[in-house]
Design a protein around this motif. Structure first.
Motif, PDB file in Angstrom:
ATOM      1  N   VAL A  29       1.414  -1.586  -0.362  1.00 60.05           N
ATOM      2  CA  VAL A  29       0.216  -0.695  -0.144  1.00 60.05           C
ATOM      3  C   VAL A  29       0.925   1.237   0.034  1.00 60.05           C
ATOM      4  O   VAL A  29       1.952   1.306   0.746  1.00 60.05           O
ATOM      5  CB  VAL A  29      -0.864  -0.089   1.079  1.00 60.05           C
ATOM      6  CG1 VAL A  29      -1.633   1.442   0.602  1.00 60.05           C
ATOM      7  CG2 VAL A  29      -1.667  -1.350   1.208  1.00 60.05           C
ATOM      8  N   VAL A  72       9.664   3.623  -1.520  1.00 64.15           N
ATOM      9  CA  VAL A  72       9.194   2.970  -0.862  1.00 64.15           C
ATOM     10  C   VAL A  72       8.132   2.003  -1.747  1.00 64.15           C
ATOM     11  O   VAL A  72       8.889   0.827  -2.315  1.00 64.15           O
ATOM     12  CB  VAL A  72       8.718   3.285   0.150  1.00 64.15           C
ATOM     13  CG1 VAL A  72       8.522   1.961   1.516  1.00 64.15           C
ATOM     14  CG2 VAL A  72       9.197   4.538   1.626  1.00 64.15           C
ATOM     15  N   SER A 101      -3.869   5.699  -3.398  1.00 62.54           N
ATOM     16  CA  SER A 101      -4.758   6.761  -3.029  1.00 62.54           C
ATOM     17  C   SER A 101      -6.647   6.503  -4.193  1.00 62.54           C
ATOM     18  O   SER A 101      -7.417   6.626  -3.394  1.00 62.54           O
ATOM     19  CB  SER A 101      -4.588   7.675  -2.883  1.00 62.54           C
ATOM     20  OG  SER A 101      -4.549   8.676  -4.166  1.00 62.54           O
ATOM     21  N   ILE A 113      -9.934  -1.065  -1.576  1.00 60.55           N
ATOM     22  CA  ILE A 113      -8.699  -1.514  -0.951  1.00 60.55           C
ATOM     23  C   ILE A 113      -8.696  -2.570  -0.186  1.00 60.55           C
ATOM     24  O   ILE A 113      -8.504  -3.458  -0.546  1.00 60.55           O
ATOM     25  CB  ILE A 113      -8.434   0.339  -0.399  1.00 60.55           C
ATOM     26  CG1 ILE A 113      -6.396  -0.161  -0.481  1.00 60.55           C
ATOM     27  CG2 ILE A 113      -8.579   0.506   1.115  1.00 60.55           C
ATOM     28  CD1 ILE A 113      -5.511   0.747  -0.014  1.00 60.55           C
ATOM     29  N   MET A 117       2.012   4.670   3.784  1.00 63.89           N
ATOM     30  CA  MET A 117       1.287   5.195   2.475  1.00 63.89           C
ATOM     31  C   MET A 117       1.190   6.887   4.120  1.00 63.89           C
ATOM     32  O   MET A 117       1.252   7.928   3.116  1.00 63.89           O
ATOM     33  CB  MET A 117      -0.108   5.107   3.557  1.00 63.89           C
ATOM     34  CG  MET A 117      -0.747   3.505   3.670  1.00 63.89           C
ATOM     35  SD  MET A 117      -2.151   3.306   4.200  1.00 63.89           S
ATOM     36  CE  MET A 117      -3.284   4.233   3.212  1.00 63.89           C
ATOM     37  N   GLY A 118       2.323   6.566   5.341  1.00 63.34           N
ATOM     38  CA  GLY A 118       1.934   7.774   6.187  1.00 63.34           C
ATOM     39  C   GLY A 118       0.360   8.363   6.356  1.00 63.34           C
ATOM     40  O   GLY A 118       0.560   9.415   6.713  1.00 63.34           O
ATOM     41  N   VAL A 125       5.929  -0.190   7.279  1.00 61.44           N
ATOM     42  CA  VAL A 125       6.807   1.051   7.007  1.00 61.44           C
ATOM     43  C   VAL A 125       6.519   3.006   7.500  1.00 61.44           C
ATOM     44  O   VAL A 125       7.604   3.426   7.918  1.00 61.44           O
ATOM     45  CB  VAL A 125       7.272   1.551   5.462  1.00 61.44           C
ATOM     46  CG1 VAL A 125       8.589   1.945   4.858  1.00 61.44           C
ATOM     47  CG2 VAL A 125       7.478  -0.483   5.205  1.00 61.44           C
ATOM     48  N   ASN A 155       4.550   7.671  12.033  1.00 58.33           N
ATOM     49  CA  ASN A 155       4.338   8.969  12.152  1.00 58.33           C
ATOM     50  C   ASN A 155       4.262   9.366  13.540  1.00 58.33           C
ATOM     51  O   ASN A 155       4.340   8.623  14.227  1.00 58.33           O
ATOM     52  CB  ASN A 155       2.868   8.258  11.701  1.00 58.33           C
ATOM     53  CG  ASN A 155       2.202   7.477  10.576  1.00 58.33           C
ATOM     54  OD1 ASN A 155       2.466   8.133   9.172  1.00 58.33           O
ATOM     55  ND2 ASN A 155       1.900   6.448  10.509  1.00 58.33           N
TER      56      ASN A 155
HETATM   57  P1  NAP Z   1       4.826   9.205   0.156  1.00 54.75           P
HETATM   58  O1  NAP Z   1       5.140   9.947  -0.571  1.00 54.75           O
HETATM   59  O2  NAP Z   1       3.687  10.686   0.942  1.00 54.75           O
HETATM   60  O3  NAP Z   1       3.820   8.354  -0.272  1.00 54.75           O
HETATM   61  C1  NAP Z   1       2.227   7.405   0.066  1.00 54.75           C
HETATM   62  C2  NAP Z   1       1.910   6.973  -0.294  1.00 54.75           C
HETATM   63  O4  NAP Z   1       0.727   6.151   0.023  1.00 54.75           O
HETATM   64  C3  NAP Z   1       1.206   7.185  -1.744  1.00 54.75           C
HETATM   65  O5  NAP Z   1       1.417   6.928  -2.946  1.00 54.75           O
HETATM   66  C4  NAP Z   1       0.024   7.491  -2.197  1.00 54.75           C
HETATM   67  O6  NAP Z   1      -1.124   7.309  -2.949  1.00 54.75           O
HETATM   68  C5  NAP Z   1      -0.495   6.351  -0.074  1.00 54.75           C
HETATM   69  N1  NAP Z   1      -1.806   6.548  -0.269  1.00 54.75           N
HETATM   70  C6  NAP Z   1      -1.949   7.917   0.701  1.00 54.75           C
HETATM   71  N2  NAP Z   1      -2.990   7.725   1.316  1.00 54.75           N
HETATM   72  C7  NAP Z   1      -3.644   6.278   0.867  1.00 54.75           C
HETATM   73  C8  NAP Z   1      -4.916   5.987   1.132  1.00 54.75           C
HETATM   74  N3  NAP Z   1      -5.925   6.334   1.811  1.00 54.75           N
HETATM   75  N4  NAP Z   1      -5.231   4.425   0.294  1.00 54.75           N
HETATM   76  C9  NAP Z   1      -4.294   4.165   0.018  1.00 54.75           C
HETATM   77  N5  NAP Z   1      -3.014   4.465  -0.956  1.00 54.75           N
HETATM   78  C10 NAP Z   1      -2.861   5.552   0.033  1.00 54.75           C
HETATM   79  O7  NAP Z   1       4.992   8.281   1.102  1.00 54.75           O
HETATM   80  P2  NAP Z   1       6.383   6.989   1.690  1.00 54.75           P
HETATM   81  O8  NAP Z   1       7.415   8.806   1.662  1.00 54.75           O
HETATM   82  O9  NAP Z   1       6.219   6.541   0.744  1.00 54.75           O
HETATM   83  O10 NAP Z   1       6.351   6.822   2.690  1.00 54.75           O
HETATM   84  C11 NAP Z   1       5.410   6.300   3.781  1.00 54.75           C
HETATM   85  C12 NAP Z   1       5.829   5.677   5.129  1.00 54.75           C
HETATM   86  O11 NAP Z   1       6.349   5.586   5.790  1.00 54.75           O
HETATM   87  C13 NAP Z   1       5.161   7.467   5.833  1.00 54.75           C
HETATM   88  O12 NAP Z   1       4.868   7.715   7.343  1.00 54.75           O
HETATM   89  C14 NAP Z   1       7.181   8.115   6.385  1.00 54.75           C
HETATM   90  O13 NAP Z   1       6.807   8.589   7.429  1.00 54.75           O
HETATM   91  C15 NAP Z   1       7.409   6.249   6.060  1.00 54.75           C
HETATM   92  N6  NAP Z   1       8.831   5.907   6.101  1.00 54.75           N
HETATM   93  C16 NAP Z   1       9.723   5.218   6.939  1.00 54.75           C
HETATM   94  C17 NAP Z   1      10.916   4.760   7.113  1.00 54.75           C
HETATM   95  C18 NAP Z   1      11.931   4.003   7.674  1.00 54.75           C
HETATM   96  O14 NAP Z   1      13.080   3.898   7.315  1.00 54.75           O
HETATM   97  N7  NAP Z   1      11.035   3.523   8.504  1.00 54.75           N
HETATM   98  C19 NAP Z   1      11.951   5.799   5.750  1.00 54.75           C
HETATM   99  C20 NAP Z   1      10.781   6.566   4.566  1.00 54.75           C
HETATM  100  C21 NAP Z   1       9.747   6.202   4.756  1.00 54.75           C
HETATM  101  P3  NAP Z   1      -0.642   8.482  -3.827  1.00 54.75           P
HETATM  102  O15 NAP Z   1       0.189   8.037  -4.660  1.00 54.75           O
HETATM  103  O16 NAP Z   1      -2.227   8.303  -5.254  1.00 54.75           O
HETATM  104  O17 NAP Z   1      -0.832   9.602  -3.468  1.00 54.75           O
END
Ligand code: NAP
Length: 291
Positions: A161, A167, A191, A196, A210-211, A230, A233
């Motif tokens: 997701v 990621v 999204s 889903i 997703m964040g 992953v 928040n």
């Molecule tokens: P991002 O660039 O904001 O991407 C989020 C993705 O989630 C997008 O593809 C978005 O879809 C999708 N999404 C959002 N709302 C949704 C919904 N309601 N239903 C389905 N899909 C949805 O975020 P990211 O950089 O990949 O990071 C995601 C999370 O991982 C964050 O919390 C970040 O802090 C965390 N993270 C953690 C690490 C770690 O080392 N632990 C590393 C990197 C990231 P769209 O493309 O359609 O907008």
């Protein structure tokens, strides 16, 4: 419980063999982290990366630039680091301030030092399964976490997701590859995905990036599935000293009753990301020493 801290420590211990072998040849792998502005989360990540380098015996530099830094100044810094023989890996901490075009900066890092794996050359190599490409640290960490925790991905339906370039997309590329930690059948949701829950409930392995704090509830998970969260928040919590706590994109309390195995937040994917960044820096130094 899939313990990212334990697996990360294990991989870092294994990496020591290669670090010592490189040092014996006079090469100390070096990482430069560039931090523009004063985003507190970014500052924390960069500090953690520096600490991990120190502990692993890697050389590192953190270059802090003010928030008003121009794109030209940042590109000039990247050029200097590209030419610096002490530095084998360069990471530009994201997000960058608005006056800077992120893609222009990421493409300026020479592909051989792009340990984040964001340069188009490395993106292409990862998609092709070329092992000289740098795999982005977070999805690479998830793949290693699954491998080291004994989760076989072969023939499994993996649902991701999130389709971010950091990621979700590289995660799909890694799970699709023909080899260890790959050979999964992969579905990527975002999204605009309809219904889903009907898709996440099909997952043998559910990877959520997703964040969106605690978005994935227990009823979205197939009983016995492996769940990798992953999400990282910060949510307000006045009862804690810092005033906030970290939660994932999965409702852990609910998921833990349904999932066969699950990563916690913190202590799951986070420590693996830093470990794989060290791994990529060592890979960069090894490839540089051979070139
Ligand atoms: P991002 O660039 O904001 O991407 C989020 C993705 O989630 C997008 O593809 C978005 O879809 C999708 N999404 C959002 N709302 C949704 C919904 N309601 N239903 C389905 N899909 C949805 O975020 P990211 O950089 O990949 O990071 C995601 C999370 O991982 C964050 O919390 C970040 O802090 C965390 N993270 C953690 C690490 C770690 O080392 N632990 C590393 C990197 C990231 P769209 O493309 O359609 O907008």
């Amino acid at each position: 419980m899939i313990d990212g801290t334990r697996v990360g420590d294990q991989l870092r211990t294994e990496l020591q063999v290669e670090i010592r072998a490189l040092q014996a040849k006079g090469v100390t792998p070096g990482l430069a982290a560039v931090l523009v502005g004063d985003n507190p989360a970014s500052a924390t990540y960069v500090r953690m990366k520096g600490k991990a380098c120190d502990e692993a015996g890697l050389y590192h530099e953190t270059i802090r630039l003010p928030p008003e830094t121009s794109e030209a100044e940042l590109l000039a810094l990247v050029d200097r680091l590209n030419a610096d023989n002490k530095i084998h890996g360069i990471l530009v901490q994201l997000p960058l301030p608005k006056q800077i075009t992120t893609q222009r900066v990421l493409r300026r890092v020479v592909p051989g030092k792009d340990v984040d794996g964001f340069h188009p050359e490395n993106v292409g190599k990862v998609l092709l399964g070329d092992p000289t490409g740098f795999r982005p640290a977070t999805p690479y960490g998830v793949q290693q976490l699954l491998l080291k925790s004994g989760v076989d991905t072969t023939g499994k339906h993996a649902v991701i997701v999130g389709r971010s370039t950091i990621v979700g997309r590289p995660m799909a590329a890694l799970l699709l590859q023909d080899g260890p930690g790959g050979n999964a059948t992969v579905t990527v949701c975002h999204s605009r995905t309809r219904d889903i829950k009907s898709i996440t409930r099909m997952a043998d392995i559910l990877i959520v990036a997703m964040g969106k704090p605690e978005f994935v509830t227990g009823d979205m998970i197939k009983p016995g599935a492996v769940v990798v969260d992953v999400g990282t928040n910060r949510v307000d919590d006045p009862s804690t000293k810092k005033g906030y706590r970290l939660v994932g994109d999965v409702n852990f309390a609910e998921a833990t009753h349904v999932a066969g195995a699950i990563t916690p937040v913190p202590g799951g994917v986070g420590p693996m990301t830093i470990t794989m960044l060290l791994h990529n820096t060592v890979q960069a130094a090894r490839q540089w020493a051979r070139a």
